[in-house]
Design a protein around this motif. Structure first.
Motif, short mmCIF file in Angstrom:
data_model
loop_
_atom_site.label_atom_id
_atom_site.label_comp_id
_atom_site.label_asym_id
_atom_site.label_seq_id
_atom_site.Cartn_x
_atom_site.Cartn_y
_atom_site.Cartn_z
N LYS A 1 -8.81 -32.11 3.77
CA LYS A 1 -8.00 -32.63 4.88
C LYS A 1 -8.90 -33.19 5.97
CE LYS A 1 -4.14 -29.47 4.23
NZ LYS A 1 -3.32 -28.42 4.83
N GLY A 2 -10.00 -32.49 6.26
CA GLY A 2 -10.95 -32.97 7.27
C GLY A 2 -11.58 -34.29 6.88
N MET A 3 -11.95 -34.44 5.61
CA MET A 3 -12.53 -35.71 5.14
C MET A 3 -11.55 -36.86 5.34
SD MET A 3 -14.49 -35.03 1.57
CE MET A 3 -14.53 -33.32 1.14
N ILE A 4 -10.28 -36.59 5.07
CA ILE A 4 -9.26 -37.63 5.21
C ILE A 4 -9.01 -37.94 6.68
CG2 ILE A 4 -6.82 -38.19 4.81
CD1 ILE A 4 -7.12 -36.52 2.17
N ALA A 5 -8.89 -36.90 7.50
CA ALA A 5 -8.63 -37.09 8.93
C ALA A 5 -9.78 -37.83 9.62
CB ALA A 5 -8.39 -35.75 9.61
N LYS A 6 -11.01 -37.52 9.22
CA LYS A 6 -12.19 -38.17 9.83
C LYS A 6 -12.51 -39.51 9.18
CE LYS A 6 -14.34 -33.70 10.65
NZ LYS A 6 -15.41 -32.82 10.15
#
Length: 145
Positions: free
Chosen positions: A57-62
């Motif tokens: 999720k962090g990879m996608i959000a960033k």
């Protein structure tokens, strides 16, 4: 009234800064949306307490992993929901046992690529490329019929 407008402005600003594509949390809705929009579907099947799921999720959000909003619908679905789990198992096959399970489908819901467990942004980009190649083959096969 001024306070309400300020609150709404802050809400919209924080949503804009959150990054990443809009996500759908209901698998059935995600499948319908992908089909209706003629886009591939990227399904992340996991749970909030999963570190690997949160990393993705962090990879996608960033935007370390870029899911083009013109090509993909993004579904972030909860594996602890019985209805979601039943539909996921009915529709998809993923080898492995480590969350998250990630499936990329054609707009009609046909599974194109899948993986399980932690991965780097590069590994997920490779998965997206594999899915796009599989989608092209599927389209070519349909065109020949």
């Amino acid at each position: 009234m001024k306070t309400l407008l300020t609150s709404l402005a802050l809400l919209f600003a924080s949503a804009a800064l959150a990054g990443g594509p809009d996500k759908i949390t209901d698998l059935k809705s995600a499948l319908e949306t992908a089909q209706g929009q003629g886009k591939m579907l990227f399904v992340q099947y996991g749970r909030e307490a999963c570190g690997n799921c949160q990393a993705l999720k962090g990879m996608i959000a960033k935007r370390e992993l870029r899911l083009s909003e013109s090509k993909f619908v993004y579904a972030d679905v909860n594996c602890d929901d019985a209805t979601t789990s039943a539909l996921f198992r009915e529709k998809f096959k993923v080898e492995g046992s480590t969350l998250p399970f990630v499936v990329v489908t054609a707009p009609d819901g046909t599974q194109l690529a899948a993986r399980t467990g932690y991965g780097s942004a590069k590994e997920y980009e490779d998965l997206l490329r594999d899915a796009q190649k599989a989608a092209k083959k599927l389209e070519d096969a349909k065109a020949k019929k």
